[in-house]
Design a protein around this motif. Structure first.
Motif, PDB file in Angstrom:
ATOM      1  N   LYS A 109       0.857  -1.170  -0.149  1.00  0.00           N
ATOM      2  CA  LYS A 109      -0.064  -0.009  -0.032  1.00  0.00           C
ATOM      3  C   LYS A 109       0.926   1.095  -0.029  1.00  0.00           C
ATOM      4  O   LYS A 109       0.475   2.328  -0.685  1.00  0.00           O
ATOM      5  CB  LYS A 109      -0.814  -0.107   1.144  1.00  0.00           C
ATOM      6  CG  LYS A 109      -2.171  -1.235   1.102  1.00  0.00           C
ATOM      7  CD  LYS A 109      -2.982  -0.922   2.077  1.00  0.00           C
ATOM      8  CE  LYS A 109      -4.053  -2.144   2.060  1.00  0.00           C
ATOM      9  NZ  LYS A 109      -4.997  -2.177   3.304  1.00  0.00           N
ATOM     10  N   TRP A 110       2.086   1.249   0.744  1.00  0.00           N
ATOM     11  CA  TRP A 110       2.857   2.384   0.625  1.00  0.00           C
ATOM     12  C   TRP A 110       3.572   2.733  -0.746  1.00  0.00           C
ATOM     13  O   TRP A 110       3.538   3.855  -1.154  1.00  0.00           O
ATOM     14  CB  TRP A 110       3.866   1.992   1.798  1.00  0.00           C
ATOM     15  CG  TRP A 110       4.776   3.245   2.005  1.00  0.00           C
ATOM     16  CD1 TRP A 110       4.768   4.351   2.670  1.00  0.00           C
ATOM     17  CD2 TRP A 110       6.282   3.374   1.427  1.00  0.00           C
ATOM     18  NE1 TRP A 110       5.839   5.113   2.494  1.00  0.00           N
ATOM     19  CE2 TRP A 110       6.763   4.614   1.742  1.00  0.00           C
ATOM     20  CE3 TRP A 110       7.020   2.436   0.294  1.00  0.00           C
ATOM     21  CZ2 TRP A 110       8.108   4.986   1.254  1.00  0.00           C
ATOM     22  CZ3 TRP A 110       8.160   3.017  -0.111  1.00  0.00           C
ATOM     23  CH2 TRP A 110       8.774   4.314   0.568  1.00  0.00           C
ATOM     24  N   LEU A 111       3.855   1.601  -1.261  1.00  0.00           N
ATOM     25  CA  LEU A 111       4.363   1.636  -2.942  1.00  0.00           C
ATOM     26  C   LEU A 111       3.378   2.288  -3.626  1.00  0.00           C
ATOM     27  O   LEU A 111       3.458   3.105  -4.486  1.00  0.00           O
ATOM     28  CB  LEU A 111       4.814   0.313  -3.331  1.00  0.00           C
ATOM     29  CG  LEU A 111       6.004  -0.044  -2.545  1.00  0.00           C
ATOM     30  CD1 LEU A 111       6.577  -1.461  -3.206  1.00  0.00           C
ATOM     31  CD2 LEU A 111       7.435   0.640  -2.648  1.00  0.00           C
ATOM     32  N   ILE A 112       2.063   1.914  -3.674  1.00  0.00           N
ATOM     33  CA  ILE A 112       0.865   2.230  -4.543  1.00  0.00           C
ATOM     34  C   ILE A 112       0.740   3.779  -4.120  1.00  0.00           C
ATOM     35  O   ILE A 112       0.507   4.445  -5.103  1.00  0.00           O
ATOM     36  CB  ILE A 112      -0.327   1.309  -4.632  1.00  0.00           C
ATOM     37  CG1 ILE A 112       0.009  -0.260  -4.741  1.00  0.00           C
ATOM     38  CG2 ILE A 112      -1.443   1.875  -4.992  1.00  0.00           C
ATOM     39  CD1 ILE A 112       0.401  -0.355  -6.132  1.00  0.00           C
ATOM     40  N   LEU A 113       0.625   4.215  -3.089  1.00  0.00           N
ATOM     41  CA  LEU A 113       0.356   5.706  -2.677  1.00  0.00           C
ATOM     42  C   LEU A 113       1.420   6.494  -3.169  1.00  0.00           C
ATOM     43  O   LEU A 113       1.146   7.539  -3.579  1.00  0.00           O
ATOM     44  CB  LEU A 113       0.187   5.563  -0.941  1.00  0.00           C
ATOM     45  CG  LEU A 113      -1.253   5.097  -0.507  1.00  0.00           C
ATOM     46  CD1 LEU A 113      -1.156   5.116   0.963  1.00  0.00           C
ATOM     47  CD2 LEU A 113      -2.418   5.801  -1.164  1.00  0.00           C
ATOM     48  N   ASN A 114       2.741   6.173  -2.890  1.00  0.00           N
ATOM     49  CA  ASN A 114       3.650   6.884  -3.518  1.00  0.00           C
ATOM     50  C   ASN A 114       3.485   7.090  -4.791  1.00  0.00           C
ATOM     51  O   ASN A 114       3.839   8.027  -5.269  1.00  0.00           O
ATOM     52  CB  ASN A 114       4.970   6.049  -3.205  1.00  0.00           C
ATOM     53  CG  ASN A 114       5.993   6.791  -1.909  1.00  0.00           C
ATOM     54  OD1 ASN A 114       5.613   7.820  -1.557  1.00  0.00           O
ATOM     55  ND2 ASN A 114       6.988   6.260  -1.811  1.00  0.00           N
ATOM     56  N   LEU A 115       3.244   5.991  -5.810  1.00  0.00           N
ATOM     57  CA  LEU A 115       3.139   6.061  -7.064  1.00  0.00           C
ATOM     58  C   LEU A 115       1.969   6.850  -7.489  1.00  0.00           C
ATOM     59  O   LEU A 115       2.393   7.835  -8.417  1.00  0.00           O
ATOM     60  CB  LEU A 115       2.838   4.672  -7.555  1.00  0.00           C
ATOM     61  CG  LEU A 115       2.898   4.350  -9.150  1.00  0.00           C
ATOM     62  CD1 LEU A 115       4.294   4.446  -9.603  1.00  0.00           C
ATOM     63  CD2 LEU A 115       2.536   2.778  -9.503  1.00  0.00           C
ATOM     64  N   LEU A 116       0.592   7.048  -6.969  1.00  0.00           N
ATOM     65  CA  LEU A 116      -0.296   7.538  -7.458  1.00  0.00           C
ATOM     66  C   LEU A 116      -0.115   9.213  -6.971  1.00  0.00           C
ATOM     67  O   LEU A 116      -0.596  10.118  -7.598  1.00  0.00           O
ATOM     68  CB  LEU A 116      -1.511   6.967  -6.541  1.00  0.00           C
ATOM     69  CG  LEU A 116      -2.033   5.688  -6.858  1.00  0.00           C
ATOM     70  CD1 LEU A 116      -3.149   5.189  -6.171  1.00  0.00           C
ATOM     71  CD2 LEU A 116      -2.397   5.727  -8.509  1.00  0.00           C
ATOM     72  N   ILE A 117       0.534   9.403  -5.571  1.00  0.00           N
ATOM     73  CA  ILE A 117       0.735  10.805  -5.405  1.00  0.00           C
ATOM     74  C   ILE A 117       1.951  11.528  -6.278  1.00  0.00           C
ATOM     75  O   ILE A 117       1.608  12.622  -6.587  1.00  0.00           O
ATOM     76  CB  ILE A 117       1.271  10.771  -4.027  1.00  0.00           C
ATOM     77  CG1 ILE A 117       0.120  10.503  -2.841  1.00  0.00           C
ATOM     78  CG2 ILE A 117       1.953  12.274  -3.461  1.00  0.00           C
ATOM     79  CD1 ILE A 117       0.444  10.182  -1.795  1.00  0.00           C
ATOM     80  N   GLU A 118       2.944  10.706  -6.729  1.00  0.00           N
ATOM     81  CA  GLU A 118       3.812  11.279  -7.569  1.00  0.00           C
ATOM     82  C   GLU A 118       2.918  11.374  -9.166  1.00  0.00           C
ATOM     83  O   GLU A 118       3.580  12.400  -9.971  1.00  0.00           O
ATOM     84  CB  GLU A 118       4.964  10.152  -7.833  1.00  0.00           C
ATOM     85  CG  GLU A 118       5.946  10.143  -6.732  1.00  0.00           C
ATOM     86  CD  GLU A 118       7.034   9.228  -6.812  1.00  0.00           C
ATOM     87  OE1 GLU A 118       6.920   8.523  -7.703  1.00  0.00           O
ATOM     88  OE2 GLU A 118       7.772   8.935  -5.902  1.00  0.00           O
ATOM     89  N   ALA A 119       2.076  10.898  -9.447  1.00  0.00           N
ATOM     90  CA  ALA A 119       1.379  11.198 -10.523  1.00  0.00           C
ATOM     91  C   ALA A 119       0.424  12.236 -10.372  1.00  0.00           C
ATOM     92  O   ALA A 119      -0.653  12.253 -11.549  1.00  0.00           O
ATOM     93  CB  ALA A 119       0.820   9.895 -10.867  1.00  0.00           C
ATOM     94  N   ASN A 120       0.327  12.909  -9.289  1.00  0.00           N
ATOM     95  CA  ASN A 120      -0.753  14.165  -8.935  1.00  0.00           C
ATOM     96  C   ASN A 120      -2.081  13.766  -9.083  1.00  0.00           C
ATOM     97  O   ASN A 120      -2.942  14.507  -9.496  1.00  0.00           O
ATOM     98  CB  ASN A 120      -0.355  15.148 -10.209  1.00  0.00           C
ATOM     99  CG  ASN A 120       0.950  15.666 -10.135  1.00  0.00           C
ATOM    100  OD1 ASN A 120       1.441  15.900  -8.970  1.00  0.00           O
ATOM    101  ND2 ASN A 120       1.444  15.964 -11.321  1.00  0.00           N
ATOM    102  N   MET A 121      -2.236  12.509  -8.423  1.00  0.00           N
ATOM    103  CA  MET A 121      -3.678  11.925  -8.264  1.00  0.00           C
ATOM    104  C   MET A 121      -4.004  12.244  -6.770  1.00  0.00           C
ATOM    105  O   MET A 121      -3.185  11.806  -5.695  1.00  0.00           O
ATOM    106  CB  MET A 121      -3.931  10.456  -8.610  1.00  0.00           C
ATOM    107  CG  MET A 121      -3.546  10.397 -10.168  1.00  0.00           C
ATOM    108  SD  MET A 121      -3.642   8.741 -10.663  1.00  0.00           S
ATOM    109  CE  MET A 121      -5.396   8.560 -10.677  1.00  0.00           C
ATOM    110  N   THR A 122      -5.110  12.865  -6.186  1.00  0.00           N
ATOM    111  CA  THR A 122      -5.320  13.050  -4.902  1.00  0.00           C
ATOM    112  C   THR A 122      -6.846  12.300  -4.580  1.00  0.00           C
ATOM    113  O   THR A 122      -6.925  11.598  -3.651  1.00  0.00           O
ATOM    114  CB  THR A 122      -5.718  14.433  -4.845  1.00  0.00           C
ATOM    115  OG1 THR A 122      -6.384  15.118  -5.553  1.00  0.00           O
ATOM    116  CG2 THR A 122      -4.295  15.238  -4.793  1.00  0.00           C
ATOM    117  N   LEU A 123      -7.963  12.318  -5.346  1.00  0.00           N
ATOM    118  CA  LEU A 123      -8.959  11.507  -5.120  1.00  0.00           C
ATOM    119  C   LEU A 123      -8.821  10.142  -4.877  1.00  0.00           C
ATOM    120  O   LEU A 123      -9.217   9.484  -3.611  1.00  0.00           O
ATOM    121  CB  LEU A 123     -10.091  11.863  -5.943  1.00  0.00           C
ATOM    122  CG  LEU A 123     -11.285  11.263  -5.919  1.00  0.00           C
ATOM    123  CD1 LEU A 123     -12.074  11.750  -4.471  1.00  0.00           C
ATOM    124  CD2 LEU A 123     -12.288  11.574  -7.111  1.00  0.00           C
TER     125      LEU A 123
END
Length: 328
Positions: free
Chosen positions: A253-267
């Motif tokens: 979950k930590w890796l996926i969250l990092n990936l999504l936040i770096e892609a400027n996704m918030t919702l």
């Protein structure tokens, strides 16, 4: 005879998944999915009870319906490679979502899981997810993926709140985890494979634990022995399944969250984190009686020691999350 049949169908299950992953065309993928379905249905019948028979019929009808939809999309496609037009990719995504059991196409999944023993549930919740997820990973960024991620995160966590059946809780938990696997596909990342491996290990530990102690309802957790080893096994496994740091389940979950936040996704990360909190509440509600209730409850004294040793070794994997993150 039964053992040889099991080996044959299990081999077909593995081979069909390999065919799908290495397939050069959509029609070969569809054939692999059909072989996979026909190999899994006899495995569902091994328990020889009415609930398993009903679940196998539901599984067959749902998978056959999804296969018809996918075959229709393949026939409508004039090209022979992976460059599908948008409308056909929507149909294939929908068919893959039905086969996967991801929301909003999840209606068949909890009832099927409810009628199956833990071994068949393990195959249904892990190995049978590989082929549909691989097909979905071949799709380009599509609005239907956003819908599946958000719906799976919300529906999986909310519907598990009022359940007392462990099989349904694990089924809805599987739906929630599907959102974590589909989310990286939105930005064309292969990180879903790492999460799938972590989910495979944590689910295997949980279902082996339930099978060893013959647990099918939350009330049966209070009937376990109050041995500190058994309490520790279940507590660590549940916390790891919920993604509690620094356990093994947290790493994915930590890796996926990092990936999504770096892609400027918030919702999407916000919804997924909130659904994880709800899942953690469900797991804590299950293990709370196990920790608090002592010798006044009925104890299970006859536990297969070899199974307990295996569970102890597997649970060690759930404590390696932070070490793996540091090494990365």
């Amino acid at each position: 005879m039964i053992f040889s049949n099991t080996i044959m169908f299990a081999s077909m299950l593995i081979i069909s998944t390999i065919i799908i992953i290495s397939s050069p065309s959509w029609i070969c993928m569809w054939m692999g999915l059909e072989i996979n379905m026909m190999a899994f249905i006899p495995i569902l019948h091994q328990s020889k009870n009415k609930l398993a028979t009903e679940s196998s019929i539901k599984y067959f009808l749902t998978q056959a319906f999804a296969s018809v939809i996918m075959l229709f999309a393949i026939i409508m496609t004039t090209q022979q490679d992976f460059n599908l037009i948008m409308s056909n990719s929507s149909i294939i995504l929908m068919a893959s979502g039905i086969k996967l059991g991801a929301a909003p196409f999840h209606m068949w999944f909890p009832p099927v899981a409810e009628g199956l023993p833990w071994l068949q549930n393990f195959i249904l919740m892990t190995w049978q997810k590989i082929a549909p997820l691989y097909i979905m990973s071949l799709m380009m960024q599509h609005p239907l993926m956003f819908i599946m991620v958000l719906a799976s995160a919300i529906i999986g966590s909310v519907n598990a709140l009022n359940q007392s059946s462990m099989r349904k809780i694990m089924a809805y938990s599987s739906i929630t985890h599907m959102s974590w696997m589909i989310a990286p596909m939105i930005i064309n990342s292969s990180m879903w494979m790492i999460y799938m491996l972590i989910y495979f290990i944590t689910t295997m530990i949980m279902l082996i634990s339930f099978s060893t102690f013959n647990i099918y309802h939350t009330s049966q957790m209070m009937m376990l022995s109050t041995s500190m080893l058994i309490i520790s096994l279940f507590t660590i496994n549940f916390l790891s399944m919920g993604g509690f740091p620094p356990l093994f389940g947290f790493m994915g979950k930590w890796l996926i969250l990092n990936l999504l936040i770096e892609a400027n996704m918030t919702l999407i990360p916000m919804v997924m984190v909130m659904s994880s909190w709800m899942n953690m509440y469900i797991y804590l509600r299950i293990i709370h009686p196990l920790i608090m209730i002592k010798s006044s409850q009925l104890k299970i004294n006859f536990v297969n020691q070899s199974h307990l040793m295996i569970l102890s070794m597997l649970t060690l994997l759930s404590t390696m999350g932070m070490t793996s993150i540091i090494l990365m």
